[in-house]
Scaffold this active site. Structure first.
Site, PDB file in Angstrom:
ATOM      1  N   ARG A  20      45.776  44.798  35.404  1.00 32.11           N
ATOM      2  CA  ARG A  20      46.196  46.192  35.194  1.00 32.11           C
ATOM      3  C   ARG A  20      45.143  47.197  35.643  1.00 32.11           C
ATOM      4  NH1 ARG A  20      50.674  47.286  32.145  1.00 32.11           N
ATOM      5  NH2 ARG A  20      51.674  45.530  31.108  1.00 32.11           N
TER       6      ARG A  20
ATOM      7  N   TYR B 107      38.270  45.217  26.242  1.00 32.11           N
ATOM      8  CA  TYR B 107      39.551  44.699  26.723  1.00 32.11           C
ATOM      9  C   TYR B 107      39.482  44.536  28.231  1.00 32.11           C
ATOM     10  CZ  TYR B 107      44.675  44.506  27.440  1.00 32.11           C
ATOM     11  OH  TYR B 107      45.955  44.146  27.808  1.00 32.11           O
TER      12      TYR B 107
ATOM     13  N   TYR C 231      41.940  52.154  37.658  1.00 32.73           N
ATOM     14  CA  TYR C 231      42.150  52.987  38.841  1.00 32.73           C
ATOM     15  C   TYR C 231      40.844  53.370  39.540  1.00 32.73           C
ATOM     16  CZ  TYR C 231      44.148  56.507  41.961  1.00 32.73           C
ATOM     17  OH  TYR C 231      44.517  57.220  43.071  1.00 32.73           O
TER      18      TYR C 231
ATOM     19  N   THR D 158      48.583  48.738  25.373  1.00 31.52           N
ATOM     20  CA  THR D 158      49.461  48.696  26.542  1.00 31.52           C
ATOM     21  C   THR D 158      50.918  48.479  26.146  1.00 31.52           C
ATOM     22  OG1 THR D 158      47.640  47.710  27.786  1.00 31.52           O
ATOM     23  CG2 THR D 158      49.824  47.577  28.767  1.00 31.52           C
ATOM     24  N   THR D 159      51.150  47.546  25.217  1.00 30.40           N
ATOM     25  CA  THR D 159      52.504  47.180  24.809  1.00 30.40           C
ATOM     26  C   THR D 159      53.233  48.342  24.145  1.00 30.40           C
ATOM     27  OG1 THR D 159      51.764  44.888  24.546  1.00 30.40           O
ATOM     28  CG2 THR D 159      53.820  45.467  23.476  1.00 30.40           C
TER      29      THR D 159
ATOM     30  N   LYS E  94      38.848  41.206  24.092  1.00 31.03           N
ATOM     31  CA  LYS E  94      40.194  40.705  24.349  1.00 31.03           C
ATOM     32  C   LYS E  94      40.226  40.336  25.817  1.00 31.03           C
ATOM     33  CE  LYS E  94      45.074  42.030  24.557  1.00 31.03           C
ATOM     34  NZ  LYS E  94      46.053  43.148  24.456  1.00 31.03           N
TER      35      LYS E  94
ATOM     36  N   ILE F 132      45.502  38.633  20.498  1.00 32.15           N
ATOM     37  CA  ILE F 132      46.236  39.887  20.311  1.00 32.15           C
ATOM     38  C   ILE F 132      47.531  39.683  21.070  1.00 32.15           C
ATOM     39  CG2 ILE F 132      46.310  42.363  20.767  1.00 32.15           C
ATOM     40  CD1 ILE F 132      43.270  42.400  20.371  1.00 32.15           C
TER      41      ILE F 132
END
Length: 297
Positions: free
Chosen positions: A142, A137, A111, A48-49, A166, A208
């Site tokens: 999100r 994850y 989504y 994501t980052t 994560k 992380i």
């Protein structure tokens, strides 16, 4: 399946951009070197980052090649391979070359908002499509859906190549439930810098990290002290970052950490739309905190 040690601080590597919106590969190489020289235990690429949804397929390939070449096997590399189309991920895992990649990080589908059974079946298909170690994850803020402790443990017990989660749900009770009931070959990794210290005291194996992009030496030391049981020393470092933890995400990730690295001279303060840099008020607050920490900027 090769063994991989994800104990300690992994860094969710960001993607530097030039003012013309192109990927700044030179700055990325320097950032990887900075991580290697300052105690980072492993790198997470195209998460994501990294603003991965805004990158082209060719840019993704070049980024992975650069990081693998630069690291040269000195620390593990975890690659983000996720999405909301299970079939597409399975095809990617079967078709792509993962030379130099030690594990994959795969996010809960976003989504679509699948049920818990849908999440289980999604990860079942992924686990059966690859021999690579898999890190789940969970980031409901999100994705729009939370993977429950029950589902996480079900996946962990059934698929030996699923080695960790994560956890970024923000729900300490849920994370503790996973830690308490997990199989021996499965671990919990913090997905939130701000709760890494308390989560390690409960039995997580590390983080992380986003802030590790800017402060790998300091934050990895905090994680190692926590893991070794020196909670007093770790707590001191944790508290020194408390204000920065909030500033990192107030205007969205990775705007905060890009602002920090820009002030430290590593990168341009540039993001790709729809993301934009921090507001000027946040910028000034980050600058003030960095000065308090005696960071030159």
């Amino acid at each position: 399946m090769a063994d991989i040690n994800l104990r300690g601080m992994g860094v969710a590597l960001l993607t530097p951009f030039n003012e013309d919106d192109s990927v700044d590969y030179e700055a990325l190489g320097k950032l990887v070197d900075y991580q290697l020289q300052n105690g980072t235990d492993y790198l997470v690429v195209l998460g994501t980052t990294a603003e991965t949804p805004t990158l082209t397929e060719e840019e993704k390939k070049q980024i992975v090649n650069l990081v693998v070449t630069r690291v040269r096997g000195r620390i593990p590399i975890v690659l983000g391979v996720g999405g909301n189309c299970t079939r597409a991920i399975v095809e990617q895992l079967k078709a792509n070359d993962f030379e130099g990649i030690d594990a994959i990080l795969s996010v809960v589908p976003y989504y679509n908002k699948p049920s818990q059974e849908g999440i289980y079946q999604h990860y079942r298909a992924i686990a059966m499509a690859t021999r690579l170690p898999i890190v789940l994850y969970n980031v409901p803020g999100r994705t729009g859906v939370n993977m429950t402790a029950e589902t996480t443990l079900r996946i962990a017990r059934e698929f030996k190549n699923v080695i960790a989660v994560k956890e970024a749900s923000g729900n300490i009770t849920q994370m503790d439930d996973i830690i308490k009931n997990k199989p021996a070959n499965f671990n919990v990794i913090s997905g939130d810098d701000g709760i890494t210290f308390p989560l390690v005291t409960l039995g997580a194996i590390g983080v992380i990290s986003v802030i590790g992009n800017a402060f790998p030496r300091e934050f990895s030391r905090m994680v190692r002290l926590s893991l070794s049981g020196d909670y007093a020393s770790a707590r001191t470092i944790h508290h020194s970052f408390t204000e920065l933890f909030d500033l990192l995400f107030v205007d969205g990730n990775p705007a905060g950490v890009k602002c920090m690295l820009h002030m430290m001279g590593f990168i341009q303060n540039k993001l790709r739309l729809p993301l934009v840099p921090t507001r000027i008020g946040t910028f000034e607050k980050i600058r003030d905190v960095l000065h308090q920490l005696n960071i030159k900027c």
